[in-house]
Design a protein around this motif. Structure first.
Motif, PDB file in Angstrom:
ATOM      1  N   THR A  99       0.908  -1.203   0.011  1.00 53.49           N
ATOM      2  CA  THR A  99       0.190  -0.168  -0.018  1.00 53.49           C
ATOM      3  C   THR A  99       0.771   1.338  -0.147  1.00 53.49           C
ATOM      4  O   THR A  99       2.029   1.291   0.430  1.00 53.49           O
ATOM      5  CB  THR A  99      -0.905  -0.050   1.178  1.00 53.49           C
ATOM      6  OG1 THR A  99      -0.010   0.269   2.585  1.00 53.49           O
ATOM      7  CG2 THR A  99      -1.731  -1.155   1.230  1.00 53.49           C
ATOM      8  N   PRO A 100       0.236   2.313  -0.406  1.00 54.42           N
ATOM      9  CA  PRO A 100       1.019   3.598  -0.187  1.00 54.42           C
ATOM     10  C   PRO A 100       1.574   3.860   1.317  1.00 54.42           C
ATOM     11  O   PRO A 100       2.598   4.511   1.381  1.00 54.42           O
ATOM     12  CB  PRO A 100       0.001   4.731  -0.595  1.00 54.42           C
ATOM     13  CG  PRO A 100      -0.925   3.877  -1.489  1.00 54.42           C
ATOM     14  CD  PRO A 100      -1.074   2.615  -0.854  1.00 54.42           C
ATOM     15  N   GLU A 101       0.854   3.435   2.080  1.00 49.77           N
ATOM     16  CA  GLU A 101       1.202   3.705   3.422  1.00 49.77           C
ATOM     17  C   GLU A 101       2.483   2.729   3.685  1.00 49.77           C
ATOM     18  O   GLU A 101       3.613   3.313   4.553  1.00 49.77           O
ATOM     19  CB  GLU A 101       0.053   3.300   4.608  1.00 49.77           C
ATOM     20  CG  GLU A 101      -1.042   4.211   4.685  1.00 49.77           C
ATOM     21  CD  GLU A 101      -2.018   4.036   3.241  1.00 49.77           C
ATOM     22  OE1 GLU A 101      -2.554   4.873   2.968  1.00 49.77           O
ATOM     23  OE2 GLU A 101      -2.059   2.988   2.756  1.00 49.77           O
ATOM     24  N   ASN A 102       2.527   1.748   3.132  1.00 53.37           N
ATOM     25  CA  ASN A 102       3.868   0.733   3.461  1.00 53.37           C
ATOM     26  C   ASN A 102       4.897   1.447   2.748  1.00 53.37           C
ATOM     27  O   ASN A 102       6.074   1.472   3.440  1.00 53.37           O
ATOM     28  CB  ASN A 102       3.655  -0.572   2.635  1.00 53.37           C
ATOM     29  CG  ASN A 102       2.544  -1.502   3.169  1.00 53.37           C
ATOM     30  OD1 ASN A 102       1.833  -2.146   2.600  1.00 53.37           O
ATOM     31  ND2 ASN A 102       2.468  -1.364   4.622  1.00 53.37           N
ATOM     32  N   SER A 104       5.287   4.789   2.192  1.00 53.37           N
ATOM     33  CA  SER A 104       5.776   6.118   2.731  1.00 53.37           C
ATOM     34  C   SER A 104       6.178   5.672   4.243  1.00 53.37           C
ATOM     35  O   SER A 104       7.291   6.283   4.428  1.00 53.37           O
ATOM     36  CB  SER A 104       4.356   6.920   3.073  1.00 53.37           C
ATOM     37  OG  SER A 104       4.451   7.850   3.969  1.00 53.37           O
ATOM     38  N   GLU A 105       5.820   4.771   4.914  1.00 49.04           N
ATOM     39  CA  GLU A 105       6.565   4.409   6.410  1.00 49.04           C
ATOM     40  C   GLU A 105       7.955   3.984   6.107  1.00 49.04           C
ATOM     41  O   GLU A 105       8.992   4.295   6.928  1.00 49.04           O
ATOM     42  CB  GLU A 105       5.719   3.379   6.900  1.00 49.04           C
ATOM     43  CG  GLU A 105       4.490   4.081   7.513  1.00 49.04           C
ATOM     44  CD  GLU A 105       3.593   2.942   8.091  1.00 49.04           C
ATOM     45  OE1 GLU A 105       4.028   1.512   8.215  1.00 49.04           O
ATOM     46  OE2 GLU A 105       2.200   3.225   8.421  1.00 49.04           O
ATOM     47  N   TRP A 106       7.981   3.127   4.927  1.00 52.09           N
ATOM     48  CA  TRP A 106       9.471   2.410   4.663  1.00 52.09           C
ATOM     49  C   TRP A 106      10.238   3.551   4.238  1.00 52.09           C
ATOM     50  O   TRP A 106      11.383   3.587   4.678  1.00 52.09           O
ATOM     51  CB  TRP A 106       9.430   1.473   3.569  1.00 52.09           C
ATOM     52  CG  TRP A 106      10.826   0.660   3.428  1.00 52.09           C
ATOM     53  CD1 TRP A 106      10.897  -0.478   3.965  1.00 52.09           C
ATOM     54  CD2 TRP A 106      11.843   1.076   2.796  1.00 52.09           C
ATOM     55  NE1 TRP A 106      12.146  -1.134   3.589  1.00 52.09           N
ATOM     56  CE2 TRP A 106      12.632   0.035   2.813  1.00 52.09           C
ATOM     57  CE3 TRP A 106      12.292   2.127   2.024  1.00 52.09           C
ATOM     58  CZ2 TRP A 106      13.996  -0.232   2.228  1.00 52.09           C
ATOM     59  CZ3 TRP A 106      13.511   2.096   1.387  1.00 52.09           C
ATOM     60  CH2 TRP A 106      14.331   1.216   1.591  1.00 52.09           C
ATOM     61  N   PRO A 141       1.370   1.860  -5.987  1.00 49.49           N
ATOM     62  CA  PRO A 141       1.303   2.133  -4.705  1.00 49.49           C
ATOM     63  C   PRO A 141       2.228   3.627  -4.555  1.00 49.49           C
ATOM     64  O   PRO A 141       1.766   4.375  -3.499  1.00 49.49           O
ATOM     65  CB  PRO A 141       1.695   1.318  -3.522  1.00 49.49           C
ATOM     66  CG  PRO A 141       2.347   0.446  -4.503  1.00 49.49           C
ATOM     67  CD  PRO A 141       2.008   0.465  -5.939  1.00 49.49           C
ATOM     68  N   VAL A 145       2.551   8.680  -3.198  1.00 45.68           N
ATOM     69  CA  VAL A 145       3.584   9.102  -2.251  1.00 45.68           C
ATOM     70  C   VAL A 145       4.305  10.262  -2.651  1.00 45.68           C
ATOM     71  O   VAL A 145       4.975  10.033  -3.660  1.00 45.68           O
ATOM     72  CB  VAL A 145       4.854   7.849  -1.683  1.00 45.68           C
ATOM     73  CG1 VAL A 145       5.510   8.535  -0.569  1.00 45.68           C
ATOM     74  CG2 VAL A 145       3.607   6.637  -1.325  1.00 45.68           C
TER      75      VAL A 145
END
Length: 201
Positions: A99-102, A104-106, A141, A145
């Motif tokens: 996901t985009p959240e994955n 971004s967090e990475w 994804p 970002v």
């Protein structure tokens, strides 16, 4: 309409007590934002079965394609290093589930600064574009970002004492690095540029 409602009521009665309890709890969590069926479809898309292409497999396919296309050695090396780090964290996951959240967090936690984070983002974007064209995933994804803001000020130059300390340390602990470090220090080459030089050059 009444027949459909009756059929739906009969099907609901056939659910186990636990299934009805789970459905009620899920409906409360969703709070009318989407249906239970849509939530289930979303979960299936992002948690595929064992037949889905994993991130590890996608990285292998993408890098093999880059080598077939004879991309520059420095370009391939840079991609391989960055993708290996990403695969180290997400390798066993289905690529369609990233996901985009994955992403971004990475990038925030593992990107190691704005410049390198943006370089990683560029590599990841290219890989997921490759996956999208081959219908391995449904959406890219990385597209959602944003790039990290980069300080536009010029980097500070090292003074003679700092360069001397670097060269003496290299001579003591890794003599093979001295020629490359010398070219980088005095000609301003980047590491990947210096690595491509041969002795004649």
């Amino acid at each position: 309409l009444h027949q459909n409602e009756a059929r739906g009521g009969l099907e609901a009665m056939q659910l186990t007590t636990k299934a009805r309890t789970d459905a009620t709890e899920a409906a409360e969590i969703l709070n009318g934002r989407i249906s239970l069926a849509d939530a289930a479809r979303f979960w299936v898309r992002h948690n595929p079965d064992g037949g889905a292409v994993t991130v590890n497999e996608l990285v292998s396919q993408y890098m093999a394609d880059a080598e077939r296309r004879k991309r520059g050695r420095g370009t391939i090396s840079g991609k391989r290093i960055r993708l290996a780090k990403f695969a180290g964290d997400y390798g066993d996951r289905g690529a369609v589930g990233i996901t985009p959240e994955n992403i971004s967090e990475w990038l925030i936690n593992r990107g190691q600064g704005a410049v390198n984070s943006n370089n990683c983002r560029k590599v990841f974007h290219g890989m997921f574009v490759y996956a999208l064209k081959r219908r391995i995933i449904e959406t890219n994804p990385v597209a959602a970002v944003d790039r990290s803001p980069v300080d536009a000020t010029m980097p500070k130059n090292w003074n003679a004492e700092q360069v001397e300390a670097l060269m003496r340390s290299a001579q003591a602990f890794a003599p093979v690095m001295v020629p490359m470090l010398a070219v980088m220090s005095f000609a301003g080459l980047r590491p990947d540029e210096a690595a491509r030089l041969n002795w004649r050059e």
